[in-house]
Enzyme design. Structure first.
Site, PDB file in Angstrom:
ATOM      1  N   THR A  20       8.539  26.932  15.769  1.00 13.74           N
ATOM      2  CA  THR A  20       7.709  27.201  15.259  1.00 13.74           C
ATOM      3  C   THR A  20       7.496  26.492  13.535  1.00 13.74           C
ATOM      4  O   THR A  20       7.351  26.451  12.601  1.00 13.74           O
ATOM      5  CB  THR A  20       7.404  28.608  15.353  1.00 13.74           C
ATOM      6  N   SER A  65      10.290  24.891  21.905  1.00 10.96           N
ATOM      7  CA  SER A  65      12.087  25.242  22.434  1.00 10.96           C
ATOM      8  C   SER A  65      10.861  25.609  23.926  1.00 10.96           C
ATOM      9  O   SER A  65      12.484  25.176  24.708  1.00 10.96           O
ATOM     10  CB  SER A  65      12.086  26.369  22.166  1.00 10.96           C
ATOM     11  N   THR A 174      18.718  38.524  23.475  1.00  7.37           N
ATOM     12  CA  THR A 174      18.245  37.466  23.871  1.00  7.37           C
ATOM     13  C   THR A 174      16.908  37.962  23.317  1.00  7.37           C
ATOM     14  O   THR A 174      17.088  39.243  21.852  1.00  7.37           O
ATOM     15  CB  THR A 174      17.719  38.578  25.314  1.00  7.37           C
ATOM     16  N   CYS A 287      18.109  46.147  32.991  1.00  7.88           N
ATOM     17  CA  CYS A 287      17.955  46.874  32.119  1.00  7.88           C
ATOM     18  C   CYS A 287      18.411  45.859  30.870  1.00  7.88           C
ATOM     19  O   CYS A 287      19.195  44.904  30.552  1.00  7.88           O
ATOM     20  CB  CYS A 287      18.670  47.520  31.879  1.00  7.88           C
TER      21      CYS A 287
END
Length: 350
Positions: A20, A65, A174, A287
């Site tokens: 982007t 990506s 993440t 989690c």
């Protein structure tokens, strides 16, 4: 590497893959597509205010990506290897969707890394009025050039992700948001730096190697690794279809909580049969915080008894790429299983 007397200004190599940050809007379709590097630099004139020697390498063509694959990781790692002795730091411009996978893969592929490899991108194209790309790019360049005032060594000596206000360890990161400017987070490891009026490095969190050895670039990745997501309603048929994928060598098993999974006989048997076939099964949690403690509950202990390896607090991205890397070095399944028990470059806490 200390900056040499012949190059008192920091020398930074930008590797522009796409994403982007370098996209422009098609006036007809209003969709975003990658543009070239000159467009990116033209929209960030402040770069010229930095007293750095900056060169660049561009993917041809630049890619979104979502299309990143291990071949692109090999390309990035190889470029860093070829240019390692000629630059003080590296900035990789990359789309956000697979950025954490790329950062994790590079952390394993660049053995004995002693220089900064800073990966960044943006949520809005750099030509937009409200873009976050300009700030991210400039800050990434500053971090790549930053040196310890005491010994002249690079402040960052690892692969890291810079986004908005934070610098995170690459193999601990993440993507947490599809629209926030602070899109990334490391849920089980503190930030390497916080960016505000100044760049405040968290010295205790930075990766350091005691031995100074030449960079070794590993490009042999084995992609015969899959991710299996445990979910309510999963059937034996669907589980076995995944675990028995032809040619699969490794499985990242995404389980509940602290590494828990169904205790029904068919589930245990399917997992046990997979391990008995020589497939390496690595248990990571679904989690975002915490990690696997397989022996804490009976629902996790049966996996340990079946030979499943605990991934501790590995991210899914790090788990997948670590297995690709280990199998790519030619290790046997038993050797891969043993290597997964130990951290390589700060990717997990035992």
């Amino acid at each position: 590497m200390k900056q040499t007397e012949s190059h008192t200004r920091p020398r930074i190599l930008i590797i522009y893959t796409g994403g982007t940050i370098g996209m422009i809007e098609d006036p007809c379709t209003h969709t975003l597509s990658p543009f070239d590097f000159n467009h990116l630099i033209d929209n960030v004139p402040k770069i010229k205010m930095l007293d750095y020697d900056i060169e660049h390498i561009q993917f041809d063509p630049p890619i979104d990506s979502s299309n990143i694959n291990p071949g692109h990781w090999q390309q990035i790692a190889s470029e860093i290897g070829r240019n390692y002795n000629h630059f003080d730091g590296f900035v990789v411009l990359h789309g956000t969707d697979t950025m954490a996978y790329t950062a994790s893969a590079l952390s394993f592929m660049l053995e004995h890394l002693h220089k900064p490899v800073i990966i960044t991108g943006s949520q809005l194209p750099i030509g937009e009025v409200r873009t976050d790309g300009e700030e991210n790019l400039i800050t990434a360049l500053q971090i790549a050039a930053a040196v310890d005032p005491i010994n002249g060594e690079p402040m960052v000596q690892e692969v890291a992700i810079l986004f908005e206000n934070y610098l995170w360890r690459g193999n601990r990161s993440t993507k947490m948001s599809a629209d926030n400017f602070n899109a990334f987070k490391s849920n089980n490891y503190p930030q390497l730096a916080k960016i505000g009026l100044s760049i405040q490095f968290n010295i205790d969190s930075l990766w350091r190697l005691h031995d100074r050895l030449p960079l070794k670039v590993h490009t042999g990745l084995n992609t015969d690794v899959i991710i299996v997501y445990v979910n309510p309603g999963m059937t034996e048929r669907s589980l076995r279809q995944q675990l028995e994928t032809p040619g699969v060598k490794g499985v990242v098993l995404k389980t509940y909580g602290a590494g828990n999974a169904p205790t029904c006989e068919w589930f245990q048997r399917a997992v046990r049969d997979t391990v008995d076939r020589g497939v390496v099964v690595l248990n990571v949690t679904q989690c975002v915080n915490g990690g696997v403690q397989q022996k804490r509950y009976a629902t996790g202990n049966h996996l340990a008894q079946a030979g499943v390896i605990s991934g501790h607090d590995l991210t899914t991205e790090a788990a997948l790429t670590k297995m690709m890397f280990l199998f790519g070095t030619g290790l046997t399944p038993r050797q891969v299983a043993n290597s997964l028990l130990h951290p390589i470059c700060g990717e997990m806490t035992i």
